[in-house]
Design a protein around this motif. Sequence first.
Motif, PDB file in Angstrom:
ATOM      1  N   LEU A   4      45.344  38.010  26.012  1.00 49.54           N
ATOM      2  CA  LEU A   4      43.953  37.926  26.584  1.00 49.54           C
ATOM      3  C   LEU A   4      43.874  36.989  27.548  1.00 49.54           C
ATOM      4  CD1 LEU A   4      41.146  39.397  26.765  1.00 49.54           C
ATOM      5  CD2 LEU A   4      40.608  37.776  24.941  1.00 49.54           C
ATOM      6  N   ARG A   5      43.698  36.874  28.774  1.00 45.39           N
ATOM      7  CA  ARG A   5      43.236  35.747  29.684  1.00 45.39           C
ATOM      8  C   ARG A   5      41.974  35.773  30.331  1.00 45.39           C
ATOM      9  NH1 ARG A   5      48.762  36.145  33.471  1.00 45.39           N
ATOM     10  NH2 ARG A   5      50.158  35.200  32.291  1.00 45.39           N
ATOM     11  N   LEU A   6      41.408  34.607  29.950  1.00 44.77           N
ATOM     12  CA  LEU A   6      39.880  34.406  30.513  1.00 44.77           C
ATOM     13  C   LEU A   6      39.798  34.000  31.916  1.00 44.77           C
ATOM     14  CD1 LEU A   6      36.894  33.949  29.833  1.00 44.77           C
ATOM     15  CD2 LEU A   6      37.408  31.706  28.962  1.00 44.77           C
ATOM     16  N   ILE A   7      38.867  34.285  32.670  1.00 49.54           N
ATOM     17  CA  ILE A   7      38.751  33.953  34.168  1.00 49.54           C
ATOM     18  C   ILE A   7      37.292  33.704  34.255  1.00 49.54           C
ATOM     19  CG2 ILE A   7      38.981  34.394  36.454  1.00 49.54           C
ATOM     20  CD1 ILE A   7      40.776  36.877  35.807  1.00 49.54           C
ATOM     21  N   LEU A   8      36.994  32.171  34.395  1.00 49.77           N
ATOM     22  CA  LEU A   8      35.832  31.769  34.352  1.00 49.77           C
ATOM     23  C   LEU A   8      35.173  32.207  36.009  1.00 49.77           C
ATOM     24  CD1 LEU A   8      36.227  28.445  32.829  1.00 49.77           C
ATOM     25  CD2 LEU A   8      35.062  30.045  31.807  1.00 49.77           C
ATOM     26  N   GLY A   9      33.809  32.109  35.929  1.00 46.47           N
ATOM     27  CA  GLY A   9      33.074  32.249  37.258  1.00 46.47           C
ATOM     28  C   GLY A   9      33.364  31.372  38.329  1.00 46.47           C
ATOM     29  N   ASP A  10      33.993  30.574  38.125  1.00 46.50           N
ATOM     30  CA  ASP A  10      34.430  29.378  39.143  1.00 46.50           C
ATOM     31  C   ASP A  10      35.972  29.272  39.351  1.00 46.50           C
ATOM     32  OD1 ASP A  10      34.821  28.123  37.089  1.00 46.50           O
ATOM     33  OD2 ASP A  10      34.083  26.035  38.120  1.00 46.50           O
ATOM     34  N   GLN A  11      36.581  30.592  38.685  1.00 47.24           N
ATOM     35  CA  GLN A  11      37.963  30.370  38.958  1.00 47.24           C
ATOM     36  C   GLN A  11      38.491  31.698  39.707  1.00 47.24           C
ATOM     37  OE1 GLN A  11      39.308  29.975  34.659  1.00 47.24           O
ATOM     38  NE2 GLN A  11      39.040  27.760  35.010  1.00 47.24           N
ATOM     39  N   LEU A  12      38.054  31.856  40.963  1.00 51.17           N
ATOM     40  CA  LEU A  12      38.324  33.256  41.510  1.00 51.17           C
ATOM     41  C   LEU A  12      39.409  33.057  42.394  1.00 51.17           C
ATOM     42  CD1 LEU A  12      34.450  34.270  41.973  1.00 51.17           C
ATOM     43  CD2 LEU A  12      36.044  34.620  39.924  1.00 51.17           C
ATOM     44  N   ASN A  13      40.347  32.585  42.140  1.00 51.70           N
ATOM     45  CA  ASN A  13      41.673  32.200  42.977  1.00 51.70           C
ATOM     46  C   ASN A  13      42.751  33.316  42.788  1.00 51.70           C
ATOM     47  OD1 ASN A  13      43.917  30.978  44.144  1.00 51.70           O
ATOM     48  ND2 ASN A  13      44.231  29.366  42.779  1.00 51.70           N
ATOM     49  N   VAL A  14      42.545  34.242  43.604  1.00 49.98           N
ATOM     50  CA  VAL A  14      43.338  35.404  43.970  1.00 49.98           C
ATOM     51  C   VAL A  14      45.060  34.909  44.047  1.00 49.98           C
ATOM     52  CG1 VAL A  14      43.391  36.111  46.137  1.00 49.98           C
ATOM     53  CG2 VAL A  14      43.644  38.082  44.510  1.00 49.98           C
ATOM     54  N   GLN A  15      45.286  33.802  44.631  1.00 50.07           N
ATOM     55  CA  GLN A  15      46.541  33.438  45.007  1.00 50.07           C
ATOM     56  C   GLN A  15      47.062  32.783  43.709  1.00 50.07           C
ATOM     57  OE1 GLN A  15      46.810  32.293  49.318  1.00 50.07           O
ATOM     58  NE2 GLN A  15      45.079  31.606  48.521  1.00 50.07           N
ATOM     59  N   HIS A  16      46.435  32.619  42.578  1.00 54.80           N
ATOM     60  CA  HIS A  16      46.967  31.820  41.388  1.00 54.80           C
ATOM     61  C   HIS A  16      48.173  32.802  40.838  1.00 54.80           C
ATOM     62  CE1 HIS A  16      47.162  30.518  37.212  1.00 54.80           C
ATOM     63  NE2 HIS A  16      46.466  29.351  37.608  1.00 54.80           N
ATOM     64  N   SER A  17      49.127  31.916  40.206  1.00 53.87           N
ATOM     65  CA  SER A  17      50.331  32.368  39.712  1.00 53.87           C
ATOM     66  C   SER A  17      50.398  33.503  38.779  1.00 53.87           C
ATOM     67  CB  SER A  17      51.425  31.632  39.300  1.00 53.87           C
ATOM     68  OG  SER A  17      50.856  30.634  38.381  1.00 53.87           O
ATOM     69  N   TRP A  18      49.129  33.428  37.909  1.00 53.55           N
ATOM     70  CA  TRP A  18      48.825  34.458  36.888  1.00 53.55           C
ATOM     71  C   TRP A  18      48.926  36.020  37.485  1.00 53.55           C
ATOM     72  CZ3 TRP A  18      43.844  33.258  33.519  1.00 53.55           C
ATOM     73  CH2 TRP A  18      44.252  32.592  32.698  1.00 53.55           C
ATOM     74  N   PHE A  19      48.299  36.066  38.918  1.00 52.35           N
ATOM     75  CA  PHE A  19      48.093  37.289  39.427  1.00 52.35           C
ATOM     76  C   PHE A  19      49.202  37.861  40.459  1.00 52.35           C
ATOM     77  CE2 PHE A  19      43.959  35.147  39.344  1.00 52.35           C
ATOM     78  CZ  PHE A  19      43.886  35.776  38.234  1.00 52.35           C
ATOM     79  N   ARG A  20      50.588  37.180  40.265  1.00 42.72           N
ATOM     80  CA  ARG A  20      51.574  37.469  41.186  1.00 42.72           C
ATOM     81  C   ARG A  20      52.295  38.809  40.912  1.00 42.72           C
ATOM     82  NH1 ARG A  20      54.332  31.920  41.622  1.00 42.72           N
ATOM     83  NH2 ARG A  20      52.289  30.971  42.930  1.00 42.72           N
ATOM     84  N   GLN A  21      52.170  38.864  39.534  1.00 39.13           N
ATOM     85  CA  GLN A  21      52.897  40.364  39.115  1.00 39.13           C
ATOM     86  C   GLN A  21      51.859  41.225  38.112  1.00 39.13           C
ATOM     87  OE1 GLN A  21      56.200  38.541  37.014  1.00 39.13           O
ATOM     88  NE2 GLN A  21      57.502  38.684  38.805  1.00 39.13           N
ATOM     89  N   VAL A  22      51.736  42.316  38.337  1.00 41.61           N
ATOM     90  CA  VAL A  22      51.027  43.012  37.178  1.00 41.61           C
ATOM     91  C   VAL A  22      51.882  43.426  35.821  1.00 41.61           C
ATOM     92  CG1 VAL A  22      49.877  45.294  36.615  1.00 41.61           C
ATOM     93  CG2 VAL A  22      49.839  44.127  39.047  1.00 41.61           C
ATOM     94  N   ASN A  85      32.113  36.580  22.377  1.00 38.68           N
ATOM     95  CA  ASN A  85      32.727  37.437  22.823  1.00 38.68           C
ATOM     96  C   ASN A  85      34.372  37.503  22.887  1.00 38.68           C
ATOM     97  OD1 ASN A  85      30.386  38.807  23.768  1.00 38.68           O
ATOM     98  ND2 ASN A  85      30.722  37.550  25.930  1.00 38.68           N
ATOM     99  N   ILE A  86      34.835  36.348  22.781  1.00 38.55           N
ATOM    100  CA  ILE A  86      36.346  36.242  22.901  1.00 38.55           C
ATOM    101  C   ILE A  86      36.818  36.724  21.430  1.00 38.55           C
ATOM    102  CG2 ILE A  86      38.322  34.647  23.032  1.00 38.55           C
ATOM    103  CD1 ILE A  86      36.999  33.679  25.759  1.00 38.55           C
ATOM    104  N   LEU A  87      36.300  36.143  20.387  1.00 38.89           N
ATOM    105  CA  LEU A  87      36.635  36.316  19.182  1.00 38.89           C
ATOM    106  C   LEU A  87      36.472  37.825  18.887  1.00 38.89           C
ATOM    107  CD1 LEU A  87      35.015  33.182  17.094  1.00 38.89           C
ATOM    108  CD2 LEU A  87      37.451  33.576  17.792  1.00 38.89           C
ATOM    109  N   GLN A  88      35.427  38.289  19.289  1.00 44.49           N
ATOM    110  CA  GLN A  88      35.284  39.516  19.129  1.00 44.49           C
ATOM    111  C   GLN A  88      36.341  40.688  19.858  1.00 44.49           C
ATOM    112  OE1 GLN A  88      31.312  41.677  19.503  1.00 44.49           O
ATOM    113  NE2 GLN A  88      32.219  42.796  21.182  1.00 44.49           N
ATOM    114  N   LEU A  89      36.683  40.123  20.974  1.00 46.01           N
ATOM    115  CA  LEU A  89      37.845  41.258  21.812  1.00 46.01           C
ATOM    116  C   LEU A  89      38.992  40.835  20.965  1.00 46.01           C
ATOM    117  CD1 LEU A  89      36.940  40.265  25.369  1.00 46.01           C
ATOM    118  CD2 LEU A  89      36.915  42.481  24.483  1.00 46.01           C
ATOM    119  N   ILE A  90      39.297  39.559  20.518  1.00 45.24           N
ATOM    120  CA  ILE A  90      40.638  39.508  19.937  1.00 45.24           C
ATOM    121  C   ILE A  90      40.807  40.258  18.748  1.00 45.24           C
ATOM    122  CG2 ILE A  90      42.019  37.692  18.720  1.00 45.24           C
ATOM    123  CD1 ILE A  90      41.147  35.780  20.599  1.00 45.24           C
TER     124      ILE A  90
END
Length: 511
Positions: A4-22, A85-90
């Motif tokens: 589970l990866r959390l993206i905060l509202g000010d972390q909208l960086n589509v070029q981040h290495s997280w998103f390089r591969q699906v 929310n995160i504890l619930q999702l996990i």
Amino acid sequence: MGTLRLILGDQLNVQHSWFRQVDPDVTYVMMELRSETDYAQHHIQKVIGFFAAMRAFSETLLVQGHSVKYMRLNDADNQQSFEANILQLIQEHAFSKFEYMEPDEYRLDQVLKTLSSKLTIPFSVSETEHFYSGRNELADLFKNKKQYLMETFYRYMRKKHYVLVDEHLQPLQGKWNFDADNRQKLPKHHVPVRPLLFSNDLSEIEEAIKAAGVSTIGRVDSRHFLWPVTREQALTLMQFFMDQCLKLFGTFQDAMAPNEWSLYHSRLSFALNVKLISPKEVVDAAIAKFNESDNQIEYHQLEGFVRQIIGWREYMRGIYWAKMPEYATLNYFGHDAQLPEWYWTGKTKMQCLHQSITQSLDYAYAHHIQRLMVTGNFALLAGVHPDEVDAWYLGIYIDALDWVEVTNTRGMSQLADGGIVGTKPYISSAAYMHKMSSYCANCYYDKSKKTGHKACPFNSLYWNFYDRHEKLLSGNPRIGMMYHVLNRMPAEERTALLEQAQYYLEHINEL
Ligand SMILES: Cc1cc2nc3c(=O)[nH]c(=O)nc-3n(C[C@H](O)[C@H](O)[C@H](O)COP(=O)(O)OP(=O)(O)OC[C@H]3O[C@@H](n4cnc5c(N)ncnc54)[C@H](O)[C@@H]3O)c2cc1C
Ligand code: SF4
């Protein structure tokens, strides 16, 4: 199972290495939360802008094939805090790993550290891959130095990142600083470029915010939301700035005029701060524009702009991480007054403040000199408690995030840090306002009067400030001159000034 990866509202960086591969084993989660809408009383445009940009970002990830869980503000299963929310999702999905990116805010850094310490699964933290400098780079650079200096940091950044330097790491055009060529008043009949405004229909988001009962300030036309909320829009605004504004950016960087809310400023701070675009993209685009302009853009315009991004912006972030959490409690002058009521309405006879506050309520934006030399200047002269000043700035501006708001407000503008960010208070009498703006011409008050009927409040409050803080300030070599003037002032004149200031302070809500 899975991550589970959390993206905060000010972390909208589509070029981040997280998103390089699906990765089918990774689920991203994004959340609209009451903890975030309520930690300050935000401008309505700020809340709408964040949620709209987050929603658009989650759509982009979905289109790319990523798996995304997006929690809207009024969803029934939204427990309104990251931890719950995160504890619930996990628990629900039996995730085996949790990952997040370094928050830029100290508050959220603590929230996520606490959350992680409660987890029974492994977790890891990544960089946001947004800034030029690391969180602790400024602290390391100035280790064992008495004083932070923006100019030293800026030159270090230019050399380290090969920005506007030659092969010997010397500054292009022979100088590091071209401030002397910048900062002119707007000529009388000059019509500035009209700002590029978007027209996003975000009324659904406004309704959701209202339905939830979130308390906000300011005004919005949510059917024609003017700020960029996608990367495409952010890039369009960036190009507009390069094509239309860069050529006069430095020249009119400090200018102010009635009913001109953006002049030649980029208005990229929101897009930058939520990471729709990166500082490097902006700097590279400005240099490219300068290079292709065939001498149509003067070098000092470019240097003035680059200085804001790789200088001031990164410098503030470095100071924030070097000095938090104590920084947000500093009150060097011991100020304790309340913010005047008209900061929330714009209803004051002082034209400079009326204009700057009204436009802030209308657009969730004021440019740097309005923030520093109008609203900030007055709050400092009036001795307002820095907590109150911070709360106002953190709420009202669309780009206001703690790391860059508190350093600019408490530090640069209020000198509540006693001289960490800057070395002298940014205060002025009406003379500066008249020099850099045309506000005074239509003001109820008389810019040239210091005392008596309709005397401009800035004039007496200015000297009152120096008088009150003589002990703390008279030894400062950058302002010792002011005490020379004050102490040579005839006693009667000084008394009259101080009495006038006292009267204004006692009637501050009527000014
Ligand atoms: C009291 C006060 C409070 C402020 N609060 C904030 C805030 O909450 N968020 C915020 O982003 N900026 C803040 N600033 C800095 C600056 O005023 C804004 O970044 C700028 O006005 C944003 O408008 P712009 O994008 O048109 O900037 P431009 O004038 O076009 O400048 C280009 C970019 O340079 C960067 N920049 C310029 N000056 C600064 C600075 N002093 N610190 C950091 N970055 C800078 C911004 O990213 C900005 O987008 C504050 C300044 C003051 C004096
Ligand atoms: S006269 Fe004084 S209050 Fe009026 S606009 Fe000028 S500086 Fe502001």
